[in-house]
Design a protein around this motif. Structure first.
Motif, PDB file in Angstrom:
ATOM      1  N   GLY A  50       0.107  50.313  15.864  1.00  0.00           N
ATOM      2  CA  GLY A  50      -0.905  51.059  15.124  1.00  0.00           C
ATOM      3  C   GLY A  50      -1.849  50.273  14.238  1.00  0.00           C
ATOM      4  N   ALA A  51      -1.820  48.969  14.290  1.00  0.00           N
ATOM      5  CA  ALA A  51      -2.730  48.159  13.471  1.00  0.00           C
ATOM      6  C   ALA A  51      -3.854  47.596  14.326  1.00  0.00           C
ATOM      7  N   ASP A  52      -4.998  47.416  13.718  1.00  0.00           N
ATOM      8  CA  ASP A  52      -6.109  46.721  14.376  1.00  0.00           C
ATOM      9  C   ASP A  52      -6.039  45.224  14.099  1.00  0.00           C
ATOM     10  N   LEU A  53      -5.314  44.851  13.039  1.00  0.00           N
ATOM     11  CA  LEU A  53      -5.214  43.463  12.602  1.00  0.00           C
ATOM     12  C   LEU A  53      -3.938  43.304  11.786  1.00  0.00           C
ATOM     13  N   ILE A  54      -3.315  42.135  11.901  1.00  0.00           N
ATOM     14  CA  ILE A  54      -2.139  41.823  11.091  1.00  0.00           C
ATOM     15  C   ILE A  54      -2.430  40.555  10.300  1.00  0.00           C
ATOM     16  N   PRO A  78      -1.510  42.487  22.906  1.00  0.00           N
ATOM     17  CA  PRO A  78      -2.389  41.313  22.813  1.00  0.00           C
ATOM     18  C   PRO A  78      -3.763  41.613  22.214  1.00  0.00           C
ATOM     19  N   ARG A  79      -4.130  42.868  22.109  1.00  0.00           N
ATOM     20  CA  ARG A  79      -5.426  43.228  21.521  1.00  0.00           C
ATOM     21  C   ARG A  79      -5.436  43.071  20.003  1.00  0.00           C
ATOM     22  N   ILE A  80      -4.255  43.004  19.381  1.00  0.00           N
ATOM     23  CA  ILE A  80      -4.170  42.935  17.917  1.00  0.00           C
ATOM     24  C   ILE A  80      -4.226  41.475  17.466  1.00  0.00           C
ATOM     25  N   PRO A  81      -5.280  41.083  16.766  1.00  0.00           N
ATOM     26  CA  PRO A  81      -5.319  39.721  16.236  1.00  0.00           C
ATOM     27  C   PRO A  81      -4.346  39.567  15.072  1.00  0.00           C
ATOM     28  N   VAL A  82      -3.785  38.370  14.970  1.00  0.00           N
ATOM     29  CA  VAL A  82      -2.846  38.062  13.890  1.00  0.00           C
ATOM     30  C   VAL A  82      -3.390  36.867  13.118  1.00  0.00           C
ATOM     31  N   ILE A  83      -3.444  37.023  11.803  1.00  0.00           N
ATOM     32  CA  ILE A  83      -3.807  35.923  10.912  1.00  0.00           C
ATOM     33  C   ILE A  83      -2.535  35.536  10.172  1.00  0.00           C
ATOM     34  N   LEU A 101      -4.650  32.978  14.310  1.00  0.00           N
ATOM     35  CA  LEU A 101      -5.541  32.396  13.311  1.00  0.00           C
ATOM     36  C   LEU A 101      -4.705  31.978  12.103  1.00  0.00           C
ATOM     37  N   PHE A 102      -5.148  30.951  11.414  1.00  0.00           N
ATOM     38  CA  PHE A 102      -4.390  30.445  10.271  1.00  0.00           C
ATOM     39  C   PHE A 102      -5.310  30.227   9.088  1.00  0.00           C
ATOM     40  N   ILE A 103      -4.875  30.701   7.911  1.00  0.00           N
ATOM     41  CA  ILE A 103      -5.586  30.391   6.669  1.00  0.00           C
ATOM     42  C   ILE A 103      -4.571  29.816   5.683  1.00  0.00           C
ATOM     43  N   PRO A 104      -4.885  28.665   5.096  1.00  0.00           N
ATOM     44  CA  PRO A 104      -3.941  28.051   4.155  1.00  0.00           C
ATOM     45  C   PRO A 104      -3.978  28.754   2.796  1.00  0.00           C
ATOM     46  N   LYS A 105      -2.830  28.745   2.133  1.00  0.00           N
ATOM     47  CA  LYS A 105      -2.771  29.212   0.743  1.00  0.00           C
ATOM     48  C   LYS A 105      -2.934  27.986  -0.134  1.00  0.00           C
ATOM     49  N   PRO A 106      -3.553  28.087  -1.247  1.00  0.00           N
ATOM     50  CA  PRO A 106      -4.105  29.316  -1.800  1.00  0.00           C
ATOM     51  C   PRO A 106      -5.471  29.632  -1.189  1.00  0.00           C
ATOM     52  N   TRP A 107      -5.733  30.894  -1.012  1.00  0.00           N
ATOM     53  CA  TRP A 107      -7.030  31.351  -0.536  1.00  0.00           C
ATOM     54  C   TRP A 107      -7.718  32.043  -1.703  1.00  0.00           C
ATOM     55  N   HIS A 108      -8.984  32.217  -1.580  1.00  0.00           N
ATOM     56  CA  HIS A 108      -9.741  32.895  -2.638  1.00  0.00           C
ATOM     57  C   HIS A 108      -9.769  34.380  -2.320  1.00  0.00           C
ATOM     58  N   SER A 109      -9.498  35.207  -3.304  1.00  0.00           N
ATOM     59  CA  SER A 109      -9.406  36.655  -3.075  1.00  0.00           C
ATOM     60  C   SER A 109     -10.689  37.237  -2.491  1.00  0.00           C
ATOM     61  N   LEU A 120     -11.451  40.440  13.369  1.00  0.00           N
ATOM     62  CA  LEU A 120     -11.677  41.647  14.168  1.00  0.00           C
ATOM     63  C   LEU A 120     -12.869  41.471  15.108  1.00  0.00           C
ATOM     64  N   ALA A 121     -13.935  40.837  14.626  1.00  0.00           N
ATOM     65  CA  ALA A 121     -15.113  40.592  15.473  1.00  0.00           C
ATOM     66  C   ALA A 121     -14.758  39.654  16.624  1.00  0.00           C
ATOM     67  N   LEU A 122     -13.964  38.622  16.365  1.00  0.00           N
ATOM     68  CA  LEU A 122     -13.533  37.716  17.431  1.00  0.00           C
ATOM     69  C   LEU A 122     -12.705  38.461  18.480  1.00  0.00           C
ATOM     70  N   ALA A 123     -11.846  39.375  18.024  1.00  0.00           N
ATOM     71  CA  ALA A 123     -11.013  40.129  18.958  1.00  0.00           C
ATOM     72  C   ALA A 123     -11.865  41.047  19.832  1.00  0.00           C
ATOM     73  N   ILE A 124     -12.880  41.642  19.256  1.00  0.00           N
ATOM     74  CA  ILE A 124     -13.766  42.518  20.018  1.00  0.00           C
ATOM     75  C   ILE A 124     -14.541  41.723  21.045  1.00  0.00           C
ATOM     76  N   ASN A 125     -15.014  40.547  20.662  1.00  0.00           N
ATOM     77  CA  ASN A 125     -15.775  39.708  21.589  1.00  0.00           C
ATOM     78  C   ASN A 125     -14.894  39.154  22.707  1.00  0.00           C
ATOM     79  N   ARG A 126     -13.592  39.042  22.445  1.00  0.00           N
ATOM     80  CA  ARG A 126     -12.652  38.524  23.440  1.00  0.00           C
ATOM     81  C   ARG A 126     -12.351  39.544  24.536  1.00  0.00           C
ATOM     82  N   GLU A 127     -12.487  40.836  24.211  1.00  0.00           N
ATOM     83  CA  GLU A 127     -12.148  41.900  25.159  1.00  0.00           C
ATOM     84  C   GLU A 127     -13.135  42.015  26.280  1.00  0.00           C
TER      85      GLU A 127
END
Length: 127
Positions: A50-54, A78-83, A101-109, A120-127
């Motif tokens: 039920g998620a569009d993104l994790i 496979p349609r659900i992108p994971v960060i 996808l990977f983002i290092p901590k600390p990230w900026h809020s 989400l845009a990358l996932a849509i373009n991949r379909e």
């Protein structure tokens, strides 16, 4: 406000989980949270993916790490992108195969909403 997409935030640190929830909700996302990879997997199974993104931390208590969760999600939805996010050696421990996808901590809020929209845009373009 129109809901952009549904994001599942998986983070064992209550403060970080709450902060991400608040930021994404303010930016128009519908947000669900889980404290562990196992809890996230249960929620995904109950909602048929039920998620569009994790957005998940890599290191969490319990049996299922963020990497394990990402691999399961890729195999079932496979349609659900994971960060994935982690401090320290997070990126170095990512296994070969499916590379979320990977983002290092600390990230900026201020960057969290932008990062989610881009994924989400990358996932849509991949379909």
């Amino acid at each position: 406000m129109t809901v952009l997409s549904t994001v599942l935030v998986v983070e064992d640190d209550w403060l970080i989980r709450s902060l991400i929830h608040e930021i994404l909700e303010t930016e128009g996302f519908e947000v669900f949270t889980a404290e562990t990879g196992d809890d996230a997997w249960d929620w995904l199974c109950e909602t048929s993916g039920g998620a569009d993104l994790i957005l998940s931390d890599i290191h969490m208590p319990g049996g299922l790490s963020g990497i394990g969760l990402a691999n399961r999600v890729q195999a079932h939805w496979p349609r659900i992108p994971v960060i994935l996010s982690s401090g320290g050696r997070g990126q170095q421990i990512l296994e070969s195969g499916y590379a979320p996808l990977f983002i290092p901590k600390p990230w900026h809020s201020q960057d969290i909403g932008t990062i989610c929209r881009r994924a989400l845009a990358l996932a849509i373009n991949r379909e």
